[in-house]
Design an enzyme around this catalytic site. Structure first.
Site, mmCIF file in Angstrom:
data_model
loop_
_atom_site.group_PDB
_atom_site.id
_atom_site.type_symbol
_atom_site.label_atom_id
_atom_site.label_comp_id
_atom_site.label_asym_id
_atom_site.label_seq_id
_atom_site.Cartn_x
_atom_site.Cartn_y
_atom_site.Cartn_z
ATOM 1 N N LYS A 1 25.059 -23.751 -25.011
ATOM 2 C CA LYS A 1 24.982 -22.692 -24.014
ATOM 3 C C LYS A 1 23.633 -22.754 -23.303
ATOM 4 C CE LYS A 1 28.011 -19.387 -26.355
ATOM 5 N NZ LYS A 1 28.792 -20.386 -27.027
ATOM 6 N N HIS B 1 24.939 -16.367 -25.405
ATOM 7 C CA HIS B 1 23.939 -16.534 -24.347
ATOM 8 C C HIS B 1 22.760 -15.569 -24.508
ATOM 9 C CE1 HIS B 1 27.387 -18.594 -22.464
ATOM 10 N NE2 HIS B 1 26.450 -19.328 -21.879
ATOM 11 N N SER C 1 29.075 -17.433 -18.865
ATOM 12 C CA SER C 1 28.708 -16.525 -19.939
ATOM 13 C C SER C 1 29.585 -15.281 -19.843
ATOM 14 C CB SER C 1 27.233 -16.130 -19.812
ATOM 15 O OG SER C 1 26.962 -14.973 -20.573
ATOM 16 N N GLY D 1 28.842 -12.398 -21.242
ATOM 17 C CA GLY D 1 27.944 -11.257 -21.067
ATOM 18 C C GLY D 1 27.186 -11.237 -19.750
#
Length: 115
Positions: free
Chosen positions: A20, A47, A88, A90
Site C-alpha cells: 500500500k 493505508h 484506499s 479510507g
C-alpha cells in the site's frame, strides 16, 4: 523553514514487493511552501498505518500534512518495474499520475505504469 521541506525525500517506498502507498501533501506550518510526497510499505496493513507514521515525523520538522489518497505499488527491482494501481478505502484513490511523476524522478531507469 522551507529547508525543512527540502530535507524530506519525495519518495520513500519498499525496495521490493506489492504494498500500500499514500500520497501526502506536506506544507510549512503557517506558510505557503508545500510539496507532495509518496510513502509506501509492506508493513502497513491499512493505508492509515502509513499516515500514522508519516504525520508525527513531519510534525517534528514543523510541517503539516494531509493525505491526498492511496493505492498500491508493485515494485520489481530485478526487472526495474513499478506498477501503480488501486485505491484506499479510507482515503480514496490517489492521483496515480502525480505518483508516477514522483516515482520517475527517483527511479529514472525504471519502466513505470499506472492502471
Amino acid at each position: 523553514m522551507a529547508d525543512a521541506l527540502s530535507k524530506v525525500s519525495d519518495v520513500d517506498i519498499d525496495p521490493e514487493g506489492k504494498f500500500k502507498y499514500i500520497l501526502v501533501n506536506i506544507k510549512v506550518r503557517g506558510g505557503t511552501e508545500q510539496k507532495v510526497i509518496v510513502r509506501g510499505t509492506k508493513t502497513a496493513e491499512y493505508h492509515n498505518h502509513i499516515f500514522e507514521k508519516v504525520n508525527p515525523a513531519m510534525e517534528a520538522l514543523g510541517l503539516e500534512c494531509s493525505c491526498l489518497g492511496g493505492g498500491k505499488i508493485e515494485h520489481n527491482n530485478t526487472e526495474k518495474k513499478l506498477r501503480v494501481f488501486g485505491e484506499s478505502t479510507g482515503y480514496g484513490k490517489a492521483d496515480h499520475a502525480v505518483t508516477v511523476e514522483k516515482l520517475k524522478s527517483v527511479f529514472k531507469d525504471y519502466e513505470i505504469i499506472m492502471e
